[in-house]
Design an enzyme around this catalytic site. Structure first.
Site, PDB file in Angstrom:
ATOM      1  N   LYS A  16       0.825  -1.212   0.000  1.00 22.68           N
ATOM      2  CA  LYS A  16       0.000   0.000   0.000  1.00 22.68           C
ATOM      3  C   LYS A  16       0.865   1.270   0.000  1.00 22.68           C
ATOM      4  CE  LYS A  16      -2.505   0.404   3.650  1.00 22.68           C
ATOM      5  NZ  LYS A  16      -2.928   1.519   4.511  1.00 22.68           N
ATOM      6  N   ARG A  91     -11.242   3.500   9.063  1.00 22.69           N
ATOM      7  CA  ARG A  91     -10.888   2.137   9.440  1.00 22.69           C
ATOM      8  C   ARG A  91     -12.075   1.399  10.031  1.00 22.69           C
ATOM      9  NH1 ARG A  91      -5.043   2.856  11.764  1.00 22.69           N
ATOM     10  NH2 ARG A  91      -3.894   2.168   9.936  1.00 22.69           N
ATOM     11  N   ARG A 130      11.996  -9.869   6.822  1.00 22.45           N
ATOM     12  CA  ARG A 130      12.771  -8.630   6.975  1.00 22.45           C
ATOM     13  C   ARG A 130      13.782  -8.760   8.111  1.00 22.45           C
ATOM     14  NH1 ARG A 130       8.740  -3.633   6.067  1.00 22.45           N
ATOM     15  NH2 ARG A 130       8.256  -3.970   8.254  1.00 22.45           N
ATOM     16  N   ARG A 163      13.011  -7.559  13.902  1.00 19.49           N
ATOM     17  CA  ARG A 163      12.288  -6.712  14.848  1.00 19.49           C
ATOM     18  C   ARG A 163      11.046  -7.454  15.347  1.00 19.49           C
ATOM     19  NH1 ARG A 163      10.151  -1.530  12.913  1.00 19.49           N
ATOM     20  NH2 ARG A 163       9.102  -3.007  11.560  1.00 19.49           N
ATOM     21  N   ARG A 174      -1.549  -8.775  13.803  1.00 18.10           N
ATOM     22  CA  ARG A 174      -1.905  -7.527  13.123  1.00 18.10           C
ATOM     23  C   ARG A 174      -2.884  -7.804  11.993  1.00 18.10           C
ATOM     24  NH1 ARG A 174       3.710  -5.422  11.346  1.00 18.10           N
ATOM     25  NH2 ARG A 174       2.611  -3.748  10.283  1.00 18.10           N
TER      26      ARG A 174
END
Ligand SMILES: [Zn+2]
Length: 225
Positions: A16, A91, A130, A163, A174
């Site tokens: 996005k 949202r 990542r 992380r 999430r």
């Protein structure tokens, strides 16, 4: 020329942000990410910014109506006369209604809601791959952008870590929150025939091409009417 009043939706990791960057350049639209415009209002010390700061400093969420007022202020500044790109708001269904009111009272309507989708497993694969260097500056991906030597930053030789935000279980949580919040919005905007779906597993160029084609068609149709 008709306006491009756009809302961006999509899970984390679907690309996005990349598409937002391109769209704001392609169409010279002001980009309203709620985080960014709240920070700007606070930095500029506007009345609304001062109010928002009180919530932020108290560690509270900035209430919806205040966010809406900050968006309204930007709409009315003249910079969004040709359109805007809204990200992070709405949202919830309540926020959709607030945005409706905001647009209605200004004689505007949404051109399209762009939903960039990616399956959960793909999002987890993208985000959990990542690695960030211990100095915090450089980001790699074990699959798509690996360092020359495993576990070591190419730039400064520091150790690469995952992380907490990028851990698979955190990403899944999430995503669960995202789906729960967004599913009703998808239905609502689909009913209004403004929802446009894009496959976020394609390359950023392909997704961008499709969005541009969709918007060009939409603009053509709107101008014909
Ligand atoms: Zn580094």
């Amino acid at each position: 020329m008709s306006q491009l009043n756009l809302v961006l939706l999509g899970p984390p990791g679907a690309g996005k942000g990349t598409q937002a960057d391109r769209l704001r350049k392609d169409f010279e639209l002001p980009y309203y990410s709620t985080g960014i415009i709240l920070r700007e209002a606070m930095a500029n010390g506007t009345e609304l910014g001062k109010k928002a700061k009180e919530y932020v400093e108290a560690g509270d969420l900035v209430p919806d109506d205040l966010i809406c007022d900050v968006i309204a202020e930007r709409f009315d500044s003249g910079e969004a006369d040709n359109g805007f790109l809204l990200d992070g708001f709405p949202r919830t269904v309540g926020q959709v209604e607030m945005l409706d009111g905001l647009l209605d009272s200004r004689g505007r309507e949404l051109t399209a809601v762009l939903l960039i989708e990616a399956p959960d497993d793909e999002v987890v694969r993208r985000l959990s791959g990542r690695r960030t260097c211990a100095k915090g500056q450089h980001v790699y991906h074990i699959e798509f952008d690996p360092p020359k030597h495993e576990g070591v930053c190419d730039q400064d030789g520091s150790r690469l870590i995952q992380r907490d935000d990028d851990k698979p279980e955190t990403v899944r949580n999430r995503l669960a929150v995202y789906h729960e919040q967004t599913a009703p919005l998808e239905k609502l905007y689909e009913k209004r025939s403004v929802l446009r779906r894009f496959d976020g597993t394609r390359t950023p160029d392909e997704v961008n091409d499709r969005i541009r084609a969709t918007l060009a068609t939409k603009r053509f149709e709107d101008d014909e009417q």
